[in-house]
Design a protein around this motif. Structure first.
Motif: not given
Length: 140
Positions: A59, A61, A70
């Motif tokens: 991920i 961020l 995101k």
């Protein structure tokens, strides 16, 4: 209507208008193939980004203007942002005075410090949140 009531009504109307103001990203330069989000991502310091694995999934961020997004790959070299955290509602206009993303063991902590206009110190509402997957956030 009394003078005090009129003043209060005008103050509440002004606060409502200001609360609706949400600074947006500057547009990309003319002729650029990059989106405003892509340019802003590239210009955001590493300390305000998290690129790693949470809940066994990669991920990316980013915190911008006291909101956590995101970041996903988009067409070409571009990226797109999806809002995942903006903190709790505050009835008066606020300004972002402190923001960060901090990695822990298996979690990420976001600090989104907004200050009410005319107030001192920090912060309005709950400023610190924690997530184990980057998508679901709980006050910490």
């Amino acid at each position: 209507m009394t003078r005090l009531a009129r003043r209060l009504a005008l103050t509440l109307c002004a606060a409502g208008v200001l609360a609706g103001c949400d600074p947006s990203l500057p547009p990309p330069p003319p002729g650029s193939t990059l989106t405003a989000e892509t340019i802003a991502t590239r210009e955001t310091p590493e300390r305000l980004q998290f690129k790693g694995v949470l809940a066994d999934k990669p991920i990316h961020l980013l915190v911008n203007n006291c909101k956590v997004y995101k970041v996903d790959a988009a067409e070409g070299e571009n990226v797109s942002w999806t809002l995942v955290l903006e903190g709790e509602f505050y009835p008066l206009p606020t300004i972002c005075v402190n923001q960060s993303l901090t990695e822990g063991k298996g979690f990420i902590t976001a600090f989104i410090g907004r200050q009410a206009f005319g107030a001192g110190g920090c912060c309005s509402g709950q400023p610190e949140y924690r997530s184990k997957d980057g998508l679901t956030w709980k006050p910490h």
